[in-house]
Design an enzyme around this catalytic site. Sequence first.
Site, mmCIF file in Angstrom:
data_model
loop_
_atom_site.group_PDB
_atom_site.id
_atom_site.type_symbol
_atom_site.label_atom_id
_atom_site.label_comp_id
_atom_site.label_asym_id
_atom_site.label_seq_id
_atom_site.Cartn_x
_atom_site.Cartn_y
_atom_site.Cartn_z
ATOM 1 N N ARG A 71 0.823 -1.229 0.000
ATOM 2 C CA ARG A 71 0.000 0.000 0.000
ATOM 3 C C ARG A 71 0.843 1.258 0.000
ATOM 4 O O ARG A 71 0.449 2.289 -0.510
ATOM 5 C CB ARG A 71 -0.836 0.043 1.286
ATOM 6 C CG ARG A 71 -1.976 -0.895 1.262
ATOM 7 C CD ARG A 71 -2.977 -0.530 2.362
ATOM 8 N NE ARG A 71 -3.927 -1.630 2.491
ATOM 9 C CZ ARG A 71 -3.823 -2.583 3.397
ATOM 10 N NH1 ARG A 71 -2.862 -2.559 4.287
ATOM 11 N NH2 ARG A 71 -4.704 -3.560 3.442
ATOM 12 N N LYS A 181 2.286 -18.683 7.038
ATOM 13 C CA LYS A 181 1.494 -18.990 8.220
ATOM 14 C C LYS A 181 1.107 -17.692 8.927
ATOM 15 O O LYS A 181 1.791 -16.703 8.683
ATOM 16 C CB LYS A 181 2.241 -19.951 9.129
ATOM 17 C CG LYS A 181 3.392 -19.321 9.925
ATOM 18 C CD LYS A 181 4.051 -20.339 10.802
ATOM 19 C CE LYS A 181 3.511 -20.331 12.196
ATOM 20 N NZ LYS A 181 4.001 -19.214 13.038
ATOM 21 N N HIS A 211 8.366 -22.717 7.501
ATOM 22 C CA HIS A 211 9.796 -22.558 7.211
ATOM 23 C C HIS A 211 10.666 -23.590 7.933
ATOM 24 O O HIS A 211 11.802 -23.816 7.536
ATOM 25 C CB HIS A 211 10.257 -21.118 7.465
ATOM 26 C CG HIS A 211 10.474 -20.775 8.907
ATOM 27 N ND1 HIS A 211 9.467 -20.376 9.721
ATOM 28 C CD2 HIS A 211 11.593 -20.778 9.666
ATOM 29 C CE1 HIS A 211 9.962 -20.147 10.935
ATOM 30 N NE2 HIS A 211 11.244 -20.381 10.928
ATOM 31 N N LYS A 215 14.588 -25.992 6.850
ATOM 32 C CA LYS A 215 15.863 -26.028 7.578
ATOM 33 C C LYS A 215 16.606 -27.314 7.228
ATOM 34 O O LYS A 215 15.996 -28.392 7.203
ATOM 35 C CB LYS A 215 15.612 -25.961 9.093
ATOM 36 C CG LYS A 215 15.069 -24.602 9.570
ATOM 37 C CD LYS A 215 14.832 -24.610 11.084
ATOM 38 C CE LYS A 215 14.052 -23.387 11.547
ATOM 39 N NZ LYS A 215 14.844 -22.202 11.785
ATOM 40 N N GLU A 249 12.839 -20.628 22.864
ATOM 41 C CA GLU A 249 13.365 -19.344 22.380
ATOM 42 C C GLU A 249 13.671 -18.443 23.568
ATOM 43 O O GLU A 249 12.981 -18.512 24.598
ATOM 44 C CB GLU A 249 12.327 -18.651 21.499
ATOM 45 C CG GLU A 249 12.029 -19.390 20.217
ATOM 46 C CD GLU A 249 11.046 -18.618 19.358
ATOM 47 O OE1 GLU A 249 11.493 -17.834 18.509
ATOM 48 O OE2 GLU A 249 9.836 -18.776 19.558
ATOM 49 N N ASP A 268 0.856 -20.489 17.372
ATOM 50 C CA ASP A 268 2.043 -19.957 16.708
ATOM 51 C C ASP A 268 3.072 -21.052 16.403
ATOM 52 O O ASP A 268 3.699 -21.034 15.343
ATOM 53 C CB ASP A 268 2.669 -18.877 17.606
ATOM 54 C CG ASP A 268 3.801 -18.137 16.917
ATOM 55 O OD1 ASP A 268 3.623 -17.764 15.748
ATOM 56 O OD2 ASP A 268 4.858 -17.931 17.540
ATOM 57 N N HIS A 273 5.068 -25.596 13.194
ATOM 58 C CA HIS A 273 6.445 -26.111 13.188
ATOM 59 C C HIS A 273 6.588 -27.417 13.972
ATOM 60 O O HIS A 273 7.248 -28.350 13.533
ATOM 61 C CB HIS A 273 7.393 -25.071 13.790
ATOM 62 C CG HIS A 273 7.266 -23.713 13.162
ATOM 63 N ND1 HIS A 273 7.039 -23.535 11.822
ATOM 64 C CD2 HIS A 273 7.333 -22.468 13.691
ATOM 65 C CE1 HIS A 273 6.978 -22.231 11.558
ATOM 66 N NE2 HIS A 273 7.150 -21.572 12.668
ATOM 67 N N LYS A 373 8.494 -18.997 24.831
ATOM 68 C CA LYS A 373 9.246 -17.754 24.629
ATOM 69 C C LYS A 373 9.951 -17.423 25.940
ATOM 70 O O LYS A 373 9.512 -17.847 27.008
ATOM 71 C CB LYS A 373 8.284 -16.610 24.295
ATOM 72 C CG LYS A 373 7.438 -16.869 23.050
ATOM 73 C CD LYS A 373 8.055 -16.224 21.860
ATOM 74 C CE LYS A 373 7.256 -16.436 20.597
ATOM 75 N NZ LYS A 373 8.056 -16.441 19.388
HETATM 76 C C1 BG6 Z 1 7.613 -18.201 13.557
HETATM 77 C C2 BG6 Z 1 6.841 -17.832 14.775
HETATM 78 O O1 BG6 Z 1 6.823 -18.946 12.674
HETATM 79 O O2 BG6 Z 1 8.756 -18.958 13.934
HETATM 80 C C3 BG6 Z 1 7.712 -17.051 15.742
HETATM 81 O O3 BG6 Z 1 5.710 -17.062 14.402
HETATM 82 C C4 BG6 Z 1 8.964 -17.822 16.057
HETATM 83 O O4 BG6 Z 1 7.013 -16.729 16.934
HETATM 84 C C5 BG6 Z 1 9.647 -18.271 14.786
HETATM 85 O O5 BG6 Z 1 9.822 -16.990 16.801
HETATM 86 C C6 BG6 Z 1 10.796 -19.202 15.099
HETATM 87 O O6 BG6 Z 1 11.510 -19.451 13.927
HETATM 88 P P1 BG6 Z 1 13.058 -19.790 13.986
HETATM 89 O O7 BG6 Z 1 13.419 -20.152 12.595
HETATM 90 O O8 BG6 Z 1 13.738 -18.568 14.491
HETATM 91 O O9 BG6 Z 1 13.177 -20.929 14.949
#
Ligand code: BG6
Length: 523
Positions: A71, A181, A211, A215, A249, A268, A273, A373
């Site tokens: 936008r 996602k 994603h 990896k 994390e 999330d 994942h 987290k």
């Molecule tokens: C994302 C989540 O899909 O993956 C995030 O929305 C998360 O909250 C992230 O931090 C983690 O990805 P990676 O590759 O850093 O482990």
Amino acid sequence: MPPKTTPQPSWKAGVNPFRRYQTGHADAEPCSIVIFGASGDLTRRKLVPALFNLVVEEALTAPFNIIGFARREDNDDDFRKKLHQALDDHSRSLPERFTGLNDFLRRISYHRGSFDRPEDFTALKNHLLDIEKKRGGPRNRLYYLATPPESFTEIIRNLKAAGLTGNGLNSEGWTRIIIEKPYGRDLKSAWTLTGAVHSSFAENQVYRIDHYLGKETVQNILAFRLGNGIFEPLWNRRYVDHVQITVAETLGVENRAAYFDQAGIARDMLQSHIMQLFSLIAMEPPASFEAGHIHDEKVKLLRSVHPPEVESLPDILVRGQYTAGSAGGTPVAAYRKEPGINSQSITETYLAIKLEVDNWRWAGVPFYIRTGKRLAKQVSEVDIIFREPPHRIFAQTGIEKLQPNVLGIKIQPEEGISLNISCKRPGQVYQIDPVSMEFNYATSFGVPSPEAYERLLLDAILGDTTLFAREDEVDLSWELADPIIAAWENNPEFPLAFYEAGSWGPREADILLSRHGRHWRRL
Ligand code: BG6
């Protein structure tokens, strides 16, 4: 004399998605990549650096163009400058060292538009036709939805209205769409989204990205399991005591408070994942390396997961939220005090759960999963904890307990595999100690791993869906996540366990395992 032939570019010879596994070079066709949400973080941090690295490493040699759709008021030159800066900040190969940098930047253009204005999509079509005319070759188009999910349906509808969805196989070229996602926020909304997607695109045009699947260490799970003769025979209830999956994390919610407070860690991380990691670890060996065979096995596995019963949830599920503490030695605020987070929020930033799989391979083997987290360490690892030897011959030597063998699959930041074994410590006292055999990517292969998005973007350009989630995989993972989330969304009494930022999560998660004489691995 043989007839004189003009050499053809490799993309004209047709695409063989397996060829790059043999040669490392892809038979990609030229294409236009339209990124919706081009002014966002994902474009700068991941998507454009990934495309750049594919070019630098000559994994992608076919000509392609990147069209940023957003936008914001912007123009080609300024947009290119911002992306040049993004490469400086986030690319793994240094842009200034690459002689083709200017050529790469010249392929980028900006298209200002609103997702809800059909006329902006008609203009996009003209923009694409223009680019494709200059470039020549087929009109292949890859759309990337890098926007908040609220815009997905609108974009898809307007692409169709502008005649931009193709049928995936027409003579003018292919059309594909990558969807970021979160894919829905529960099973029902995932179905609604699929309905919208399928009204414009056939399933073989759709690439639902996760994603984690891109990896290297995650791709290695199948290579390791099925490329070695010695582990697969042990990969079952006879030898495995339990499995632990940790995705921890140290980061908090960063600048994504609005999204995260609505989503929580179950939506999330668990639904996406972690379900992917779990599927790759627990699924049956596929018949071949073909996408369909791998998806079929993942789906079969997800169907075999014992559906958590509401009454049993308090015993197998822990939800947590961080309080004030520290991250990397720096004091950090409680979740409820983070900017943009509701001060009464009960959103979970931590989750631990015990899952069981009702099939011949895994009956009775618990899979313990934890993710959170602001935990003590950034680490993603899968640990297979094996049963103890069936007969203890060392009792007379005073050794009462041996440490179990543990196979650790290290996803990140350390990348590798370790196997803990028991060995005799040298000396007259008979002592058996655990020692570790290690494989480490960096020392064994000495080459940096490509970023997940490099692999996934290249796969989408090649038309290989292996590392993307199929519709039924997404549905089944929501079927699993929904009752877990409902445990607290339908029941405000469901305990919320607090943990200090920088710790390993709530005490209740330790109790989840200690009840059965187990404990979380110290990572
Ligand atoms: C994302 C989540 O899909 O993956 C995030 O929305 C998360 O909250 C992230 O931090 C983690 O990805 P990676 O590759 O850093 O482990």
